[in-house]
Design a protein around this motif. Structure first.
Motif, PDB file in Angstrom:
ATOM      1  N   LYS A 187      -9.117  -2.444  17.225  1.00  0.00           N
ATOM      2  CA  LYS A 187     -10.151  -2.251  16.280  1.00  0.00           C
ATOM      3  C   LYS A 187      -9.060  -1.195  15.023  1.00  0.00           C
ATOM      4  CE  LYS A 187     -13.607  -1.080  19.118  1.00  0.00           C
ATOM      5  NZ  LYS A 187     -14.321  -2.034  19.056  1.00  0.00           N
ATOM      6  N   GLY A 188      -7.099  -1.185  15.829  1.00  0.00           N
ATOM      7  CA  GLY A 188      -6.256   0.002  14.893  1.00  0.00           C
ATOM      8  C   GLY A 188      -6.434  -1.724  13.532  1.00  0.00           C
ATOM      9  N   ASP A 189      -6.730  -2.603  13.977  1.00  0.00           N
ATOM     10  CA  ASP A 189      -5.851  -3.445  12.642  1.00  0.00           C
ATOM     11  C   ASP A 189      -6.906  -3.801  11.417  1.00  0.00           C
ATOM     12  OD1 ASP A 189      -3.419  -4.443  13.015  1.00  0.00           O
ATOM     13  OD2 ASP A 189      -3.729  -5.954  14.183  1.00  0.00           O
TER      14      ASP A 189
ATOM     15  N   ILE B 141      -3.082  -6.224  -2.250  1.00  0.00           N
ATOM     16  CA  ILE B 141      -2.423  -4.850  -1.581  1.00  0.00           C
ATOM     17  C   ILE B 141      -2.725  -4.301  -0.403  1.00  0.00           C
ATOM     18  CG2 ILE B 141      -4.278  -3.824  -2.731  1.00  0.00           C
ATOM     19  CD1 ILE B 141      -2.864  -1.587  -4.103  1.00  0.00           C
ATOM     20  N   GLY B 142      -1.816  -4.287  -0.046  1.00  0.00           N
ATOM     21  CA  GLY B 142      -1.212  -3.442   1.865  1.00  0.00           C
ATOM     22  C   GLY B 142      -2.413  -2.560   1.378  1.00  0.00           C
ATOM     23  N   GLY B 143      -1.706  -1.887   3.214  1.00  0.00           N
ATOM     24  CA  GLY B 143      -2.658  -0.794   2.977  1.00  0.00           C
ATOM     25  C   GLY B 143      -1.784   0.422   4.221  1.00  0.00           C
TER      26      GLY B 143
ATOM     27  N   ALA C 197      -9.683  -8.120  -0.333  1.00  0.00           N
ATOM     28  CA  ALA C 197      -8.843  -7.421   0.376  1.00  0.00           C
ATOM     29  C   ALA C 197      -8.692  -8.049   1.196  1.00  0.00           C
ATOM     30  CB  ALA C 197     -10.370  -6.206  -0.262  1.00  0.00           C
ATOM     31  N   CYS C 198      -8.900  -7.208   2.254  1.00  0.00           N
ATOM     32  CA  CYS C 198      -9.088  -7.264   3.860  1.00  0.00           C
ATOM     33  C   CYS C 198      -8.332  -8.069   4.650  1.00  0.00           C
ATOM     34  CB  CYS C 198     -10.283  -7.442   4.062  1.00  0.00           C
ATOM     35  SG  CYS C 198     -11.543  -6.196   3.651  1.00  0.00           S
ATOM     36  N   GLY C 199      -7.094  -8.685   3.710  1.00  0.00           N
ATOM     37  CA  GLY C 199      -6.081  -9.474   4.301  1.00  0.00           C
ATOM     38  C   GLY C 199      -6.087 -10.878   4.263  1.00  0.00           C
ATOM     39  N   THR C 200      -6.839 -11.214   5.860  1.00  0.00           N
ATOM     40  CA  THR C 200      -6.749 -12.383   6.107  1.00  0.00           C
ATOM     41  C   THR C 200      -7.881 -12.016   6.922  1.00  0.00           C
ATOM     42  OG1 THR C 200      -5.842 -12.567   8.661  1.00  0.00           O
ATOM     43  CG2 THR C 200      -4.413 -13.245   6.900  1.00  0.00           C
TER      44      THR C 200
ATOM     45  N   GLY D  21       1.355  -1.293   0.061  1.00  0.00           N
ATOM     46  CA  GLY D  21      -0.070  -0.142  -0.170  1.00  0.00           C
ATOM     47  C   GLY D  21       1.261   1.303  -0.028  1.00  0.00           C
ATOM     48  N   GLU D  22       1.981   1.014   0.582  1.00  0.00           N
ATOM     49  CA  GLU D  22       3.088   2.389   0.649  1.00  0.00           C
ATOM     50  C   GLU D  22       3.349   2.593  -0.523  1.00  0.00           C
ATOM     51  OE1 GLU D  22       4.903   2.055   4.695  1.00  0.00           O
ATOM     52  OE2 GLU D  22       6.380   3.526   3.736  1.00  0.00           O
ATOM     53  N   SER D  23       4.093   1.893  -1.399  1.00  0.00           N
ATOM     54  CA  SER D  23       4.379   2.266  -2.751  1.00  0.00           C
ATOM     55  C   SER D  23       2.986   3.114  -3.280  1.00  0.00           C
ATOM     56  CB  SER D  23       5.029   0.969  -4.023  1.00  0.00           C
ATOM     57  OG  SER D  23       5.527   0.169  -2.791  1.00  0.00           O
TER      58      SER D  23
ATOM     59  N   PRO E  47      -7.035  -9.390  12.470  1.00  0.00           N
ATOM     60  CA  PRO E  47      -6.279  -8.805  13.549  1.00  0.00           C
ATOM     61  C   PRO E  47      -4.603  -9.104  13.988  1.00  0.00           C
ATOM     62  CG  PRO E  47      -7.758  -9.338  15.261  1.00  0.00           C
ATOM     63  CD  PRO E  47      -8.512  -9.297  13.377  1.00  0.00           C
ATOM     64  N   TYR E  48      -3.825  -8.904  13.806  1.00  0.00           N
ATOM     65  CA  TYR E  48      -2.447  -9.095  14.081  1.00  0.00           C
ATOM     66  C   TYR E  48      -2.005  -9.865  13.514  1.00  0.00           C
ATOM     67  CZ  TYR E  48      -3.901  -8.608  18.895  1.00  0.00           C
ATOM     68  OH  TYR E  48      -4.632  -7.348  20.299  1.00  0.00           O
ATOM     69  N   PHE E  49      -2.506 -10.142  11.974  1.00  0.00           N
ATOM     70  CA  PHE E  49      -2.089  -9.928  10.921  1.00  0.00           C
ATOM     71  C   PHE E  49      -1.115  -9.362  10.121  1.00  0.00           C
ATOM     72  CE2 PHE E  49      -4.068 -14.654  11.764  1.00  0.00           C
ATOM     73  CZ  PHE E  49      -3.116 -15.398  12.090  1.00  0.00           C
ATOM     74  N   THR E  50      -0.608  -9.163   9.303  1.00  0.00           N
ATOM     75  CA  THR E  50      -0.399  -8.308   8.266  1.00  0.00           C
ATOM     76  C   THR E  50      -0.559  -8.652   6.362  1.00  0.00           C
ATOM     77  OG1 THR E  50       1.368  -9.265   7.386  1.00  0.00           O
ATOM     78  CG2 THR E  50       2.075  -7.045   9.148  1.00  0.00           C
ATOM     79  N   THR E  51      -0.995  -7.850   5.299  1.00  0.00           N
ATOM     80  CA  THR E  51      -1.480  -8.334   4.062  1.00  0.00           C
ATOM     81  C   THR E  51       0.239  -9.903   3.510  1.00  0.00           C
ATOM     82  OG1 THR E  51      -0.429  -5.972   2.814  1.00  0.00           O
ATOM     83  CG2 THR E  51      -2.716  -6.265   3.435  1.00  0.00           C
ATOM     84  N   ASP E  52       1.441  -9.528   4.575  1.00  0.00           N
ATOM     85  CA  ASP E  52       1.821 -10.076   3.443  1.00  0.00           C
ATOM     86  C   ASP E  52       1.476 -11.407   3.846  1.00  0.00           C
ATOM     87  OD1 ASP E  52       4.199  -8.422   2.787  1.00  0.00           O
ATOM     88  OD2 ASP E  52       5.325  -8.480   4.159  1.00  0.00           O
TER      89      ASP E  52
ATOM     90  N   MET F 238      -8.749  -1.249  10.951  1.00  0.00           N
ATOM     91  CA  MET F 238      -8.867   0.100   9.895  1.00  0.00           C
ATOM     92  C   MET F 238      -7.626  -0.267   9.279  1.00  0.00           C
ATOM     93  SD  MET F 238      -8.853   2.727  13.328  1.00  0.00           S
ATOM     94  CE  MET F 238      -8.765   4.149  12.094  1.00  0.00           C
ATOM     95  N   GLY F 239      -6.806  -1.563   9.276  1.00  0.00           N
ATOM     96  CA  GLY F 239      -5.713  -1.509   8.338  1.00  0.00           C
ATOM     97  C   GLY F 239      -6.749  -2.266   7.331  1.00  0.00           C
ATOM     98  N   MET F 240      -7.772  -3.168   7.563  1.00  0.00           N
ATOM     99  CA  MET F 240      -7.448  -3.895   6.446  1.00  0.00           C
ATOM    100  C   MET F 240      -9.104  -3.236   5.484  1.00  0.00           C
ATOM    101  SD  MET F 240      -8.665  -7.808   8.755  1.00  0.00           S
ATOM    102  CE  MET F 240      -8.666  -7.509  10.609  1.00  0.00           C
TER     103      MET F 240
HETATM  104  N1  UDP Z   1      -4.174  -6.160   8.874  1.00  0.00           N
HETATM  105  C1  UDP Z   1      -4.789  -6.949   9.672  1.00  0.00           C
HETATM  106  N2  UDP Z   1      -5.207  -8.214   9.094  1.00  0.00           N
HETATM  107  C2  UDP Z   1      -4.155  -8.552   8.125  1.00  0.00           C
HETATM  108  C3  UDP Z   1      -3.859  -7.778   7.214  1.00  0.00           C
HETATM  109  C4  UDP Z   1      -4.148  -6.736   7.426  1.00  0.00           C
HETATM  110  O1  UDP Z   1      -4.783  -6.754  10.813  1.00  0.00           O
HETATM  111  O2  UDP Z   1      -4.363 -10.285   7.982  1.00  0.00           O
HETATM  112  C5  UDP Z   1      -3.709  -4.261   8.881  1.00  0.00           C
HETATM  113  C6  UDP Z   1      -2.768  -4.584   9.536  1.00  0.00           C
HETATM  114  O3  UDP Z   1      -3.286  -3.336  10.835  1.00  0.00           O
HETATM  115  C7  UDP Z   1      -1.563  -3.814   8.399  1.00  0.00           C
HETATM  116  C8  UDP Z   1      -1.975  -3.208   8.138  1.00  0.00           C
HETATM  117  O4  UDP Z   1      -4.223  -4.070   7.603  1.00  0.00           O
HETATM  118  O5  UDP Z   1      -0.936  -2.737   9.953  1.00  0.00           O
HETATM  119  C9  UDP Z   1      -2.107  -2.880   6.317  1.00  0.00           C
HETATM  120  O6  UDP Z   1      -1.424  -4.286   5.771  1.00  0.00           O
HETATM  121  P1  UDP Z   1      -0.144  -3.974   5.779  1.00  0.00           P
HETATM  122  O7  UDP Z   1       0.700  -3.179   6.884  1.00  0.00           O
HETATM  123  O8  UDP Z   1      -0.055  -5.431   5.370  1.00  0.00           O
HETATM  124  O9  UDP Z   1       0.555  -3.139   4.498  1.00  0.00           O
HETATM  125  P2  UDP Z   1       1.111  -2.824   3.125  1.00  0.00           P
HETATM  126  O10 UDP Z   1       2.577  -2.203   4.481  1.00  0.00           O
HETATM  127  O11 UDP Z   1       1.330  -3.979   2.651  1.00  0.00           O
HETATM  128  O12 UDP Z   1       0.879  -1.559   2.786  1.00  0.00           O
END
Ligand code: UDP
Length: 236
Positions: free
Chosen positions: A70-72, A50-52, A130-133, A13-15, A136-141, A74-76
């Motif tokens: 709640k923050g995670d 795609i990340g967020g 969309a929305c990763g997994t 998402g950052e890119s 919460p506590y996971f990332t889009t990786d 929001m990230g999703m």
């Molecule tokens: N996130 C989450 N669960 C997931 C995927 C993402 O909670 O399965 C949340 C988490 O807060 C994360 C945010 O969504 O920081 C954005 O995703 P990420 O940081 O992976 O984005 P990127 O670094 O690829 O832009």
């Protein structure tokens, strides 16, 4: 004839911020869409996560006093915004897409299942997950490892702003050297920040190879798909 039948593409998402420093840069978005169209035209089935991070990350929210869960969430939701943006940019250049969400939010996207994803990809649509997994506590990786394994992708391409895996962060250490290939175990033992630990471990346990490459250089996606020796291959 493409070398891969089906791939999972992870975009950060950052890119997407491009030169803007926040939000979505339309130029970067359309460059990504054009690159994806190029490989779609070659007949590759494509799933995208795609990340967020250009909008919100749960962990940085938590450091500012937000509840982590709640923050995670929001990230999703931020990944859903980016997924819609990418889907819209692809549709604008004639590529059919399908947004599949890990959290129910019709009509924004359809609720994800592996079988629906495969059905859509086999019908020629690019699937944007969309929305990763969904948790919460996971990332889009980790979301991309999971989806890549589930959809039986041949390989995961991780598009970043560096051109591969280095011995150290090349943006901080000028002596850092790039690996052409590296094993999962060496990534883990050297503590290299290719993807987060859970994501690497999932790929290792399920034998999903990862290619890390610079997606911000136009034309690179086609080059890695064609095996033109750019990026770093992470494998057993
Ligand atoms: N996130 C989450 N669960 C997931 C995927 C993402 O909670 O399965 C949340 C988490 O807060 C994360 C945010 O969504 O920081 C954005 O995703 P990420 O940081 O992976 O984005 P990127 O670094 O690829 O832009």
């Amino acid at each position: 004839m493409a070398r891969f039948k089906r791939i999972l593409l992870k975009l950060s998402g950052e890119s997407l911020m491009g030169a803007k420093g926040h939000g979505i840069d339309e130029n970067r978005l359309s460059e990504y869409a054009e690159q994806i169209k190029e490989i779609h035209d070659m007949g590759v089935q494509i799933g995208i996560v795609i990340g967020g991070g250009n909008i919100f990350r749960g962990l940085s929210g938590a450091s500012k006093g937000f509840d982590r869960v709640k923050g995670d969430q929001m990230g999703m939701l931020a990944t859903a915004i980016n997924s819609l943006a990418l889907s819209s940019a692809l549709t604008a250049i004639g590529v059919k897409t399908r947004v599949l969400t890990a959290i129910r939010m019709e009509p924004i996207g359809e609720f994800y299942t592996k079988w629906r994803a495969i059905e859509c990809m086999e019908a020629g649509e690019v699937c944007v997950f969309a929305c990763g997994t969904g948790s919460p506590y996971f990332t889009t990786d980790t979301g991309s490892s999971l989806r890549g394994i589930e959809i039986e992708a041949d390989v995961m391409f991780k598009g970043t702003r560096v051109d591969g895996v280095y011995t150290a962060d090349p943006e901080k250490d000028p002596t850092a050297t790039k690996f052409d290939e590296i094993s999962y175990d060496e990534v883990l033992s050297r503590g290299l920040k290719v993807m987060d630990l859970s994501a690497i471990c999932m790929c290792k346990d399920n034998g999903l190879p990862i290619v890390v490459f610079n997606m911000d250089v136009v034309g690179n996606l086609k080059k890695v798909i064609n095996g033109e020796g750019i990026g770093t291959l992470v494998h057993p």
